[in-house]
Design an enzyme around this catalytic site. Structure first.
Site: not given
Ligand code: GLN
Length: 555
Positions: A13, A15-16, A18, A70, A191, A376-377, A379, A501, A503
């Site tokens: 922990g 931050g290796k 980073i 990471d 050390q 994802c979920f 959505f 996703h 992100e």
């Molecule tokens: N649990 C949902 C599915 O399997 C959504 C998965 C997620 O949000 N990564 O489709």
């Protein structure tokens, strides 16, 4: 090929990751092509089955490999796209060696850690480095020097050190420099950990000392003396306000020059994107708050890519994004909820726990017209919320969560025939077609996009006409229109959700369009309602839920 190995001492922990990512960034800024490899000494083949409560976020690569978070830092800092080759685990190495043994490839030899496992590790590293046509391969060894699990990996890099030319191989060791009660910087843990490293035949070229404050010259000198490195090769890594500042701090410490000198390289370029981005980040004046309603909010790292992507959206939109973490389970305690934020984000997830709370949050955002992004979920739950409250299908649900007469989210017929769930996950890069003249089309500015996926369930095609009639626009689809990928409500300020996703592909200087959309909408909402610059700090769970205290007293 040049190799830079990053190890860690004293404790985990620090931050290796980073640190390694920041070293990568320094090299990229100087015009070099860098390929990173993360070594995870655990026995799991990959992170796919790991629980975020224990391990933080599971990051998904373009080829669908599920990896440690990471690798996300590497992609964001270095600006590369990685594959499963870039993550070596004990599980992967052993299963390959065992497979070879079964095929008789070891010709009757006794198969051992040295040389067979170590050879496999070395050839994996070299193969990945040359396949990616890199100038420099950056290898982070997970865990702490001295752990039993990491021994074969340290032995493998020790052998590589001998086999490579001196100027082609360097080792950076990251350690902790704690302060004692009198505020003195203590070097003894460093050390000891360098001593441990040397007992394994490895010697650091650079020592990065993580400390709450800047390392004093006298501390550096002491570390240099006891650990046999030059004082300028002891790098101070005090806590940074934002992780994106770390490469710049390293530059102030002249780490870039030390690396060049030691690797006998010249500065080829002076790229400025990163420095410019950090400058913009630090100059942001406006602040908005986005509520992230999830199940793992107590785990700092569980939604790290979401947090970073919100930050990227903020840099593009010109505001700092504070995150208000809300535990979706707590939302289930109440009939009525209220969210004090300029936007709501419901991230990915699995399973029933907390899902009704997320649905409530989505309803709140839709009814009150607060900017919303579902991922994802998130959505799928937005589809369920709409089915229940707009179509009037009260028992609508996902087949993942309940037995229901209205499975608006379901497996596709061909998936149902597979008897076990494992292995049926839809993972990694998939092309999505976008409908013209939609919000998605305006955000992405293209007809076809490629985004990363990690899910099993889909919008049930039987219900799509009814949804569309009542106002949902499915503006993105894949698989020749069999799978819905994006939904939007054109009559709302910003109500947008993606089955994929986004992100994972967001970068600090190339933000993900849905995040830019959310942050811009939230900023205009905040400006309209005068809620700019609320004091909810990142990582802080503010008491937001009406009646929470009474509830806790009663129960
Ligand atoms: N649990 C949902 C599915 O399997 C959504 C998965 C997620 O949000 N990564 O489709």
């Amino acid at each position: 090929m040049k190799y830079i190995v990053v190890t860690g001492g004293v404790m985990s922990g620090l931050g290796k990751g980073i640190t390694a990512a920041s070293i990568g960034r320094l090299l990229v800024d100087m015009g070099y092509k860098v390929t990173p490899i993360k070594i995870d000494p655990y026995i799991n083949i990959d992170a796919g089955t790991m629980n975020p409560f224990q391990h933080g976020e599971v990051y998904v690569l373009k080829d669908g490999t599920e990896v440690d978070l990471d690798l996300g830092h590497y992609e964001r800092f270095i600006g590369v796209e990685l594959t499963g080759d870039h993550n070596i685990t004990t599980g992967k190495v052993y299963s390959r060696v065992i497979e070879k043994e079964r095929k008789g490839e070891y010709l009757g030899q006794t198969v051992q850690i040295i040389p067979h496992i170590t050879d496999e590790i070395k050839s994996w590293i070299r193969r990945t480095a040359s396949k990616n046509d890199a100038d420099i391969c950056l290898i982070e060894i997970g865990g702490t020097v001295g752990d039993i699990e990491s021994m074969p990996f340290l032995e493998a890099v020790r052998q590589m050190h001998n086999e490579e030319k001196e100027e082609d191989f360097i080792l950076v060791h990251v350690t902790l420099v704690p302060l004692d009660s009198g505020g003195e910087q203590k070097t003894k843990p460093t050390q000891h950990s360098v001593k441990e490293l040397r007992s394994l035949g490895l010697h650091p070229d650079v020592i990065v000392g993580r400390c709450r404050e800047r390392l004093k010259e006298s501390t550096k000198k002491k570390i240099a003396l006891f650990c046999d490195v030059s004082p300028e090769a002891v790098i101070s890594a005090e806590d940074a306000e934002d992780i994106y500042e770390v490469p710049l701090k390293f530059k102030e410490e002249k780490l870039d020059e030390i690396l060049l000198k030691r690797l006998r390289l010249d500065r080829k370029k002076e790229r400025k994107e990163w420095t410019d981005m950090v400058k913009r980040l630090k100059e942001l004046e406006k602040e908005i708050t986005i509520a992230v309603v999830g199940k793992y909010i107590d785990v700092r790292d569980a939604y790290i890519s979401i947090r970073e992507a919100l930050k990227h959206g903020g840099i593009a939109a010109g505001c700092k994004v504070n995150v208000l973490w809300i535990d979706s389970e707590e939302f289930e305690w109440f009939d009525e909820v209220e969210i004090e934020a300029d936007g709501v984000l419901v991230p990915g997830g699995f399973g029933k726990r907390g899902s009704e709370g997320k649905i409530k949050a989505i309803e709140y955002a839709r009814v009150n017209d607060i900017p919303f992004l579902g991922i994802c979920f998130g959505f799928q739950l937005a589809v369920i919320e709409f089915a229940r409250n707009v179509l009037g299908l009260e028992e609508a649900n996902s087949n993942e969560l309940a037995d229901t007469p209205h499975p608006v989210i379901d497996l596709l017929p061909e998936q149902k025939n597979l008897d076990k769930l494992g292995g049926t996950m839809r993972l990694g890069d998939i092309e999505v077609t976008i409908k013209p003249n939609t919000i998605a089309w305006k955000l992405y500015g293209k007809d076809k996009i490629v985004e990363r996926h990690r899910h099993r369930y889909e919008v049930n095609p039987e219900y799509i006409p009814e949804f569309e009639e009542k106002g949902i626009v499915f503006s993105g689809f894949s698989d020749s229109g069999r799978r819905m990928e994006i939904l939007e409500l054109p009559n709302r300020r910003f109500f947008f959700a993606t089955q994929f996703h986004p992100e994972f592909k967001s970068r600090p200087y190339a933000p993900s369009p849905p995040f830019v959309g959310l942050v811009k909408a939230a900023l205009s909402y905040a400006e309209e309602y005068g809620t700019l610059a609320k004091e909810a700090g990142e990582g802080e769970v503010k008491d937001q839920i009406k009646g929470r205290e009474e509830y806790q007293e009663e129960n």
